[in-house]
Design a protein around this motif. Structure first.
Motif, mmCIF file in Angstrom:
data_model
loop_
_atom_site.group_PDB
_atom_site.id
_atom_site.type_symbol
_atom_site.label_atom_id
_atom_site.label_comp_id
_atom_site.label_asym_id
_atom_site.label_seq_id
_atom_site.Cartn_x
_atom_site.Cartn_y
_atom_site.Cartn_z
ATOM 1 N N ILE A 262 39.970 36.683 46.621
ATOM 2 C CA ILE A 262 40.693 37.982 46.881
ATOM 3 C C ILE A 262 39.612 39.157 46.497
ATOM 4 O O ILE A 262 39.181 39.590 45.590
ATOM 5 N N ILE A 263 39.145 39.576 47.814
ATOM 6 C CA ILE A 263 38.323 40.881 47.845
ATOM 7 C C ILE A 263 38.997 42.058 47.821
ATOM 8 O O ILE A 263 39.620 42.579 49.071
ATOM 9 N N GLY A 264 39.052 42.752 46.634
ATOM 10 C CA GLY A 264 39.704 44.108 46.685
ATOM 11 C C GLY A 264 40.674 43.724 45.523
ATOM 12 O O GLY A 264 41.527 43.015 45.556
ATOM 13 N N ILE B 130 41.524 31.030 41.044
ATOM 14 C CA ILE B 130 41.597 32.285 41.635
ATOM 15 C C ILE B 130 40.652 33.170 41.347
ATOM 16 O O ILE B 130 40.275 33.495 40.224
ATOM 17 N N THR B 131 39.599 33.791 42.392
ATOM 18 C CA THR B 131 38.565 34.648 42.158
ATOM 19 C C THR B 131 38.827 35.963 42.738
ATOM 20 O O THR B 131 39.282 36.188 43.896
ATOM 21 N N VAL B 132 38.967 36.987 41.844
ATOM 22 C CA VAL B 132 39.049 38.476 42.171
ATOM 23 C C VAL B 132 37.727 39.196 42.132
ATOM 24 O O VAL B 132 37.082 39.142 41.168
ATOM 25 N N SER B 133 37.577 39.815 43.207
ATOM 26 C CA SER B 133 36.150 40.865 43.387
ATOM 27 C C SER B 133 36.554 42.035 43.562
ATOM 28 O O SER B 133 37.417 42.482 44.259
ATOM 29 N N ASN B 134 35.826 42.739 43.011
ATOM 30 C CA ASN B 134 36.042 44.256 43.012
ATOM 31 C C ASN B 134 34.691 45.190 42.375
ATOM 32 O O ASN B 134 34.384 44.519 41.455
ATOM 33 N N PRO B 135 34.382 46.363 43.142
ATOM 34 C CA PRO B 135 33.169 47.030 42.696
ATOM 35 C C PRO B 135 33.227 47.357 41.120
ATOM 36 O O PRO B 135 32.237 47.703 40.604
ATOM 37 N N HIS B 136 34.201 47.834 40.931
ATOM 38 C CA HIS B 136 34.645 48.322 39.292
ATOM 39 C C HIS B 136 35.113 47.397 38.284
ATOM 40 O O HIS B 136 36.194 46.963 38.772
ATOM 41 N N VAL C 160 29.567 36.353 45.772
ATOM 42 C CA VAL C 160 29.804 35.118 44.757
ATOM 43 C C VAL C 160 31.203 34.728 44.911
ATOM 44 O O VAL C 160 31.576 33.507 44.773
ATOM 45 N N ALA C 161 32.227 35.676 44.974
ATOM 46 C CA ALA C 161 33.528 35.376 45.097
ATOM 47 C C ALA C 161 33.954 34.329 46.173
ATOM 48 O O ALA C 161 34.661 33.440 45.951
ATOM 49 N N ILE C 162 33.256 34.373 47.585
ATOM 50 C CA ILE C 162 33.762 33.455 48.339
ATOM 51 C C ILE C 162 32.883 32.044 48.416
ATOM 52 O O ILE C 162 33.818 30.926 49.076
ATOM 53 N N ALA C 163 31.977 31.961 47.364
ATOM 54 C CA ALA C 163 31.509 30.418 47.372
ATOM 55 C C ALA C 163 32.657 29.422 47.084
ATOM 56 O O ALA C 163 33.162 29.550 45.871
ATOM 57 N N GLY C 164 32.925 28.365 47.792
ATOM 58 C CA GLY C 164 33.588 27.336 47.649
ATOM 59 C C GLY C 164 35.261 27.658 47.790
ATOM 60 O O GLY C 164 35.972 26.739 47.446
ATOM 61 N N ALA C 165 35.584 28.873 48.273
ATOM 62 C CA ALA C 165 36.923 29.308 48.341
ATOM 63 C C ALA C 165 37.435 28.640 49.910
ATOM 64 O O ALA C 165 36.576 28.507 50.733
ATOM 65 N N ILE D 134 41.265 39.340 52.538
ATOM 66 C CA ILE D 134 40.502 40.775 52.482
ATOM 67 C C ILE D 134 41.684 41.729 52.196
ATOM 68 O O ILE D 134 42.631 41.833 52.877
ATOM 69 N N ALA D 135 41.433 42.384 51.086
ATOM 70 C CA ALA D 135 42.526 43.152 50.692
ATOM 71 C C ALA D 135 41.779 44.489 50.373
ATOM 72 O O ALA D 135 42.136 45.048 49.122
ATOM 73 N N VAL D 136 41.118 45.125 51.229
ATOM 74 C CA VAL D 136 40.520 46.364 51.095
ATOM 75 C C VAL D 136 40.976 47.356 52.000
ATOM 76 O O VAL D 136 41.854 47.056 52.774
ATOM 77 N N LYS D 137 40.797 48.612 51.989
ATOM 78 C CA LYS D 137 41.079 49.628 52.966
ATOM 79 C C LYS D 137 40.901 49.259 54.212
ATOM 80 O O LYS D 137 39.576 48.998 54.520
ATOM 81 N N PRO D 138 41.682 49.848 55.408
ATOM 82 C CA PRO D 138 40.976 49.296 56.631
ATOM 83 C C PRO D 138 39.707 49.937 57.104
ATOM 84 O O PRO D 138 38.967 49.150 57.555
ATOM 85 N N LYS D 139 39.208 51.033 56.608
ATOM 86 C CA LYS D 139 38.074 51.503 56.871
ATOM 87 C C LYS D 139 36.928 50.985 56.337
ATOM 88 O O LYS D 139 35.896 51.126 56.676
#
Length: 266
Positions: free
Chosen positions: A5-7, A35-41, A61-66, A71-76
Motif C-alpha cells: 500500500i503506497i500511501g 501487508i506492507t505500508v509505505s509512507n514518507p513520514h 522496498v515496499a513493492i518487492a515481492g508484492a 496506489i493510495a496517494v493524492k491524484p497529483k
C-alpha cells in the motif's frame, strides 16, 4: 499473497487498518507481515507496525515481492509514484490497484507503458468505512485484467462489499458511497440534535439514532424489500410517522438528498 500500500493518508491508512483487522480472522487472505505500508513520514507508519504490518519509507522496498501494488496517494502525486516504481514493477506478476480518484485507466496505461506492455490495472474506489471492514468499493478493471479480477474482488470483499462497474460509473459510485458516507454522518448529527430537543442527552440521542439506523439496515437486507414497503409498516393513518414524514417533505427532504448526490458531480 502479498500486498503493498503506497500511501498511508486517509484512504491508504484506512485500507491498511481494515486489512489488518481482517488478519485476526481464521483463513484470512493476508498475514500481517504480508501487508506492507509505505509512507514518507514514519510517524504515520507506527500504528501499522504495532499491528504487525511491514512498514517502510521507501516505495521501492515496499513493492518487492508484492502481488498487488496499491496506489493510495493524492491524484497529483500518482505520476511521480509511477515514474519511481515503473522500472521495478514485474509486469507479468504484479497487479496495479489504483485508489486515487480522477486518474483513468487510459492515463495509468500511458504512464506505465513499457515498450507497448502494461501490467494489469484495476481501479478501486472504496469509502472510509474500509477501516472498519465496512466499505462499499467500486472496481473497474483494464481489459487485460478482467480474467484476474477475482482476487482483487476477494480483497475488497474482505473489507466490506464490492461492485464491478464500467469505468464511466466510478464518479457516480464515489458520489453515492464516498460522499454518501458524509451525508449519512450529517443525517446522524441532525437526528441526534432532534433527539436533544426531544429531551435526551446528546450521547444517548446519538446511540438511539445509530441503533435505529442499524435496525433499518438489517430489515432491508433481510427482506430485500423496497424501503417504501418497510415505511408503510410503521405508518398508520393520522399517526406520528406520517406527520413527521410529511413535515420532512415540506422542508424538501427527498429533493435535498437527491440534489446533494447530484451536486457533488457538478
Amino acid at each position: 499473497m502479498k500486498i503493498a500500500i503506497i500511501g498511508a493518508g486517509e484512504m491508504g491508512g484506512a485500507f491498511a487498518a481494515g486489512l489488518l483487522k481482517g488478519t485476526l480472522i481464521k483463513d484470512s487472505l493476508f498475514k500481517p507481515e504480508d501487508i506492507t505500508v509505505s509512507n514518507p513520514h514514519e510517524n504515520k507508519l507506527l500504528r501499522f507496525q504495532e499491528l504487525g504490518a511491514s512498514v517502510t519509507t521507501d516505495n521501492k522496498v515496499a513493492i518487492a515481492g508484492a502481488d498487488f501494488i496499491t496506489i493510495a496517494v493524492k491524484p497529483k502525486v500518482v505520476k511521480t509514484v509511477i515514474d519511481e516504481l515503473k522500472p521495478l514493477i514485474d509486469y507479468d506478476s504484479q497487479t496495479i490497484v489504483n485508489m486515487a480518484a480522477s486518474i483513468s485507466i487510459a492515463q495509468l496505461s500511458e504512464w506505465l507503458d513499457k515498450d507497448g506492455k502494461v501490467p494489469d490495472i484495476v481501479q478501486a474506489l472504496p469509502n472510509i468505512g474500509i477501516a472498519e471492514k465496512a466499505s462499499m468499493t467500486f472496481l473497474s478493471p483494464s481489459k487485460q485484467a478482467e480474467p484476474h479480477l477475482g482476487k482483487v474482488q476477494d480483497i475488497f470483499n474482505s473489507v466490506g462489499s464490492s461492485l464491478v462497474v464500467e469505468e464511466t460509473l466510478l464518479n457516480s459510485g464515489t458520489a453515492l458511497s464516498g460522499c454518501g458516507i458524509a451525508y449519512i454522518m450529517r443525517f446522524v448529527r441532525a437526528a441526534s440534535e432532534a433527539g436533544v430537543e426531544l429531551g435526551f442527552k446528546a450521547n444517548d440521542a446519538k446511540n438511539i439514532v445509530l441503533q435505529t439506523m442499524q435496525g433499518a439496515i438489517n430489515l432491508l437486507k433481510a427482506t430485500s424489500s423496497n424501503p417504501e414497503a418497510e415505511i408503510d409498516k410503521v405508518t398508520t393513518p393520522g399517526g406520528m410517522t406520517i406527520k413527521g414524514l410529511n413535515a420532512m417533505e415540506q422542508a424538501g427532504f427527498t429533493n435535498a438528498v437527491i440534489q446533494g448526490f447530484k451536486g457533488c458531480l457538478k
